[in-house]
Design a protein around this motif. Sequence first.
Motif, mmCIF file in Angstrom:
data_model
loop_
_atom_site.group_PDB
_atom_site.id
_atom_site.type_symbol
_atom_site.label_atom_id
_atom_site.label_comp_id
_atom_site.label_asym_id
_atom_site.label_seq_id
_atom_site.Cartn_x
_atom_site.Cartn_y
_atom_site.Cartn_z
ATOM 1 N N TYR A 103 0.831 -1.201 0.000
ATOM 2 C CA TYR A 103 0.000 0.000 0.000
ATOM 3 C C TYR A 103 0.868 1.255 0.000
ATOM 4 O O TYR A 103 2.053 1.224 0.367
ATOM 5 C CB TYR A 103 -0.939 -0.005 1.207
ATOM 6 C CG TYR A 103 -1.868 -1.200 1.232
ATOM 7 C CD1 TYR A 103 -2.846 -1.357 0.246
ATOM 8 C CD2 TYR A 103 -1.755 -2.166 2.229
ATOM 9 C CE1 TYR A 103 -3.696 -2.456 0.265
ATOM 10 C CE2 TYR A 103 -2.604 -3.269 2.245
ATOM 11 C CZ TYR A 103 -3.577 -3.405 1.261
ATOM 12 O OH TYR A 103 -4.405 -4.508 1.271
ATOM 13 N N THR A 104 0.235 2.363 -0.374
ATOM 14 C CA THR A 104 0.958 3.615 -0.595
ATOM 15 C C THR A 104 0.288 4.762 0.148
ATOM 16 O O THR A 104 -0.944 4.845 0.216
ATOM 17 C CB THR A 104 1.000 3.936 -2.107
ATOM 18 O OG1 THR A 104 1.715 2.894 -2.776
ATOM 19 C CG2 THR A 104 1.667 5.270 -2.381
ATOM 20 N N ILE A 105 1.115 5.648 0.685
ATOM 21 C CA ILE A 105 0.647 6.890 1.304
ATOM 22 C C ILE A 105 0.847 8.018 0.295
ATOM 23 O O ILE A 105 1.929 8.156 -0.280
ATOM 24 C CB ILE A 105 1.429 7.182 2.596
ATOM 25 C CG1 ILE A 105 1.122 6.111 3.650
ATOM 26 C CG2 ILE A 105 1.098 8.576 3.132
ATOM 27 C CD1 ILE A 105 2.041 6.147 4.848
ATOM 28 N N PHE A 159 5.293 1.234 3.957
ATOM 29 C CA PHE A 159 4.412 1.747 2.916
ATOM 30 C C PHE A 159 5.253 2.476 1.872
ATOM 31 O O PHE A 159 6.300 3.048 2.180
ATOM 32 C CB PHE A 159 3.374 2.717 3.493
ATOM 33 C CG PHE A 159 2.338 2.051 4.360
ATOM 34 C CD1 PHE A 159 1.128 1.635 3.828
ATOM 35 C CD2 PHE A 159 2.593 1.821 5.709
ATOM 36 C CE1 PHE A 159 0.180 1.008 4.626
ATOM 37 C CE2 PHE A 159 1.662 1.192 6.512
ATOM 38 C CZ PHE A 159 0.441 0.783 5.965
ATOM 39 N N ASP A 188 -7.622 1.928 -4.423
ATOM 40 C CA ASP A 188 -7.822 0.944 -3.350
ATOM 41 C C ASP A 188 -6.523 0.631 -2.613
ATOM 42 O O ASP A 188 -6.554 0.100 -1.498
ATOM 43 C CB ASP A 188 -8.395 -0.356 -3.922
ATOM 44 C CG ASP A 188 -9.814 -0.192 -4.438
ATOM 45 O OD1 ASP A 188 -10.510 0.733 -3.982
ATOM 46 O OD2 ASP A 188 -10.225 -0.992 -5.305
ATOM 47 N N ASN A 189 -5.390 0.945 -3.243
ATOM 48 C CA ASN A 189 -4.087 0.658 -2.623
ATOM 49 C C ASN A 189 -3.534 1.842 -1.834
ATOM 50 O O ASN A 189 -2.389 1.792 -1.385
ATOM 51 C CB ASN A 189 -3.083 0.251 -3.701
ATOM 52 C CG ASN A 189 -3.431 -1.073 -4.345
ATOM 53 O OD1 ASN A 189 -4.097 -1.917 -3.728
ATOM 54 N ND2 ASN A 189 -3.007 -1.281 -5.579
ATOM 55 N N HIS A 191 -3.254 3.974 1.424
ATOM 56 C CA HIS A 191 -3.461 3.899 2.879
ATOM 57 C C HIS A 191 -4.250 5.127 3.339
ATOM 58 O O HIS A 191 -5.265 5.015 4.029
ATOM 59 C CB HIS A 191 -2.091 3.837 3.554
ATOM 60 C CG HIS A 191 -2.097 3.501 5.003
ATOM 61 N ND1 HIS A 191 -2.994 2.640 5.584
ATOM 62 C CD2 HIS A 191 -1.280 3.931 6.015
ATOM 63 C CE1 HIS A 191 -2.737 2.539 6.873
ATOM 64 N NE2 HIS A 191 -1.707 3.311 7.170
ATOM 65 N N LYS A 298 -0.548 0.750 11.392
ATOM 66 C CA LYS A 298 -1.789 0.074 11.017
ATOM 67 C C LYS A 298 -1.601 -0.610 9.665
ATOM 68 O O LYS A 298 -0.840 -0.134 8.823
ATOM 69 C CB LYS A 298 -2.941 1.082 10.923
ATOM 70 C CG LYS A 298 -3.137 1.925 12.173
ATOM 71 C CD LYS A 298 -3.556 1.074 13.356
ATOM 72 C CE LYS A 298 -3.798 1.919 14.596
ATOM 73 N NZ LYS A 298 -4.157 1.099 15.770
ATOM 74 N N GLN A 299 -2.332 -1.689 9.450
ATOM 75 C CA GLN A 299 -2.184 -2.426 8.191
ATOM 76 C C GLN A 299 -2.748 -1.619 7.025
ATOM 77 O O GLN A 299 -2.111 -1.447 5.996
ATOM 78 C CB GLN A 299 -2.874 -3.774 8.275
ATOM 79 C CG GLN A 299 -2.662 -4.638 7.031
ATOM 80 C CD GLN A 299 -3.219 -6.037 7.205
ATOM 81 O OE1 GLN A 299 -3.824 -6.369 8.217
ATOM 82 N NE2 GLN A 299 -3.011 -6.882 6.215
ATOM 83 N N LYS A 300 -3.960 -1.122 7.159
ATOM 84 C CA LYS A 300 -4.585 -0.264 6.156
ATOM 85 C C LYS A 300 -5.773 0.419 6.810
ATOM 86 O O LYS A 300 -6.594 -0.236 7.455
ATOM 87 C CB LYS A 300 -5.045 -1.048 4.920
ATOM 88 C CG LYS A 300 -5.493 -0.134 3.764
ATOM 89 C CD LYS A 300 -5.798 -0.942 2.513
ATOM 90 C CE LYS A 300 -6.100 -0.038 1.326
ATOM 91 N NZ LYS A 300 -7.344 0.724 1.526
ATOM 92 N N GLU A 302 -9.301 2.078 7.492
ATOM 93 C CA GLU A 302 -10.662 1.775 7.035
ATOM 94 C C GLU A 302 -11.397 3.084 6.777
ATOM 95 O O GLU A 302 -11.637 3.873 7.692
ATOM 96 C CB GLU A 302 -11.406 0.949 8.086
ATOM 97 C CG GLU A 302 -12.825 0.594 7.680
ATOM 98 C CD GLU A 302 -13.568 -0.195 8.754
ATOM 99 O OE1 GLU A 302 -14.803 -0.305 8.641
ATOM 100 O OE2 GLU A 302 -12.916 -0.680 9.703
ATOM 101 N N TYR A 303 -11.736 3.311 5.529
ATOM 102 C CA TYR A 303 -12.422 4.540 5.129
ATOM 103 C C TYR A 303 -13.772 4.657 5.822
ATOM 104 O O TYR A 303 -14.524 3.688 5.943
ATOM 105 C CB TYR A 303 -12.622 4.537 3.614
ATOM 106 C CG TYR A 303 -13.440 5.688 3.077
ATOM 107 C CD1 TYR A 303 -12.901 6.971 3.019
ATOM 108 C CD2 TYR A 303 -14.728 5.480 2.616
ATOM 109 C CE1 TYR A 303 -13.643 8.032 2.511
ATOM 110 C CE2 TYR A 303 -15.479 6.533 2.102
ATOM 111 C CZ TYR A 303 -14.933 7.803 2.046
ATOM 112 O OH TYR A 303 -15.676 8.850 1.547
#
Length: 314
Positions: A103-105, A159, A188-189, A191, A298-300, A302-303
């Motif tokens: 995932y990417t920031i 990340f 979707d990828n 963060h 955190k893993q990802k 949650e929106y």
Amino acid sequence: MRVILLAGLLATGFCSAAQDYAPSAGRITKTVQYLASDKLKGRGTNEKGGQKASRYVAQQFQKLGLEPGNNGAFYQPFNFNRNKHLNIPSRNVIGYLDNAAAYTIVIGAHYDHLGTAGLFDGRYPIGQIHNGADDNASGIAGLLELARYYVKNGEKEPFNFLFIAFGGEELGLQGSKYYTQHPVDSLDNIHFMLNMDMIGRYNPARGVGIGGYASAVEWPEIFKDVKADTIKYFTDGAGRGGSDHNSFYVAGVPVLFLHTGGHDDYHKPTDDAPKVDAGAEAGILKIAIQLINNAMKKQKLEYKGEPAPVAAEK
């Protein structure tokens, strides 16, 4: 004695090297002074000053060691229409830090300002230079400082990072709208997306506002351990807003938005470099780093979008 002296010099050198990647008021000042100079004539969209500003950001990304973020290029060109003005060209500038992560920031700020106001149909004084030191040379300075920090700190973060300088923001968030419609990787990828717009006029009585607090389930926990010794901040739940984070939020991406508030020089020719508080901005960026680092635990995220409106009873 010579050994002790050498050890002291080495320790000083290591300390200096370690501090090279920390947010620097001196570098912030230098960046703002260039971007908000009369030479760039307000960084207007489809004006030479705006093109120079985008080149400057691309050059800084390259010097820092970022990879070109748009399929081998730093630029993501696009065109848009605005009122009677058709097919206006602009471009985003994208740098990528590849940590081989899932995932990417995204960290962003817009580089454009009003320029000489020719595209605003008389809303602002046409022909006058609007230097836009706070709006948003300050945000680009922050973008470059955070890029430096995550490139130079020697850590391989869990990340990836995309650093994006958006074009056309003042004409309707055009660069971020285009990016979210044409992302270099799936949204979707992501963060989360952190946006900086007008972070150069810190008012101790107000503090720096951090929006998007309610855009992810995890933000309250992430904020718990954040310490700010010299900078006061407050949170705002809204993910929507009048800057580039809005484009990501409505596309389903958690966001944060840093902003030091309005002032009498907003969108006026008087928004000049000497009025930017670079020392306070460096402190704000240190808060941003804490938030980013906490979020990387955190893993990802949650929106958490805004609740749907309640249907009126018939």
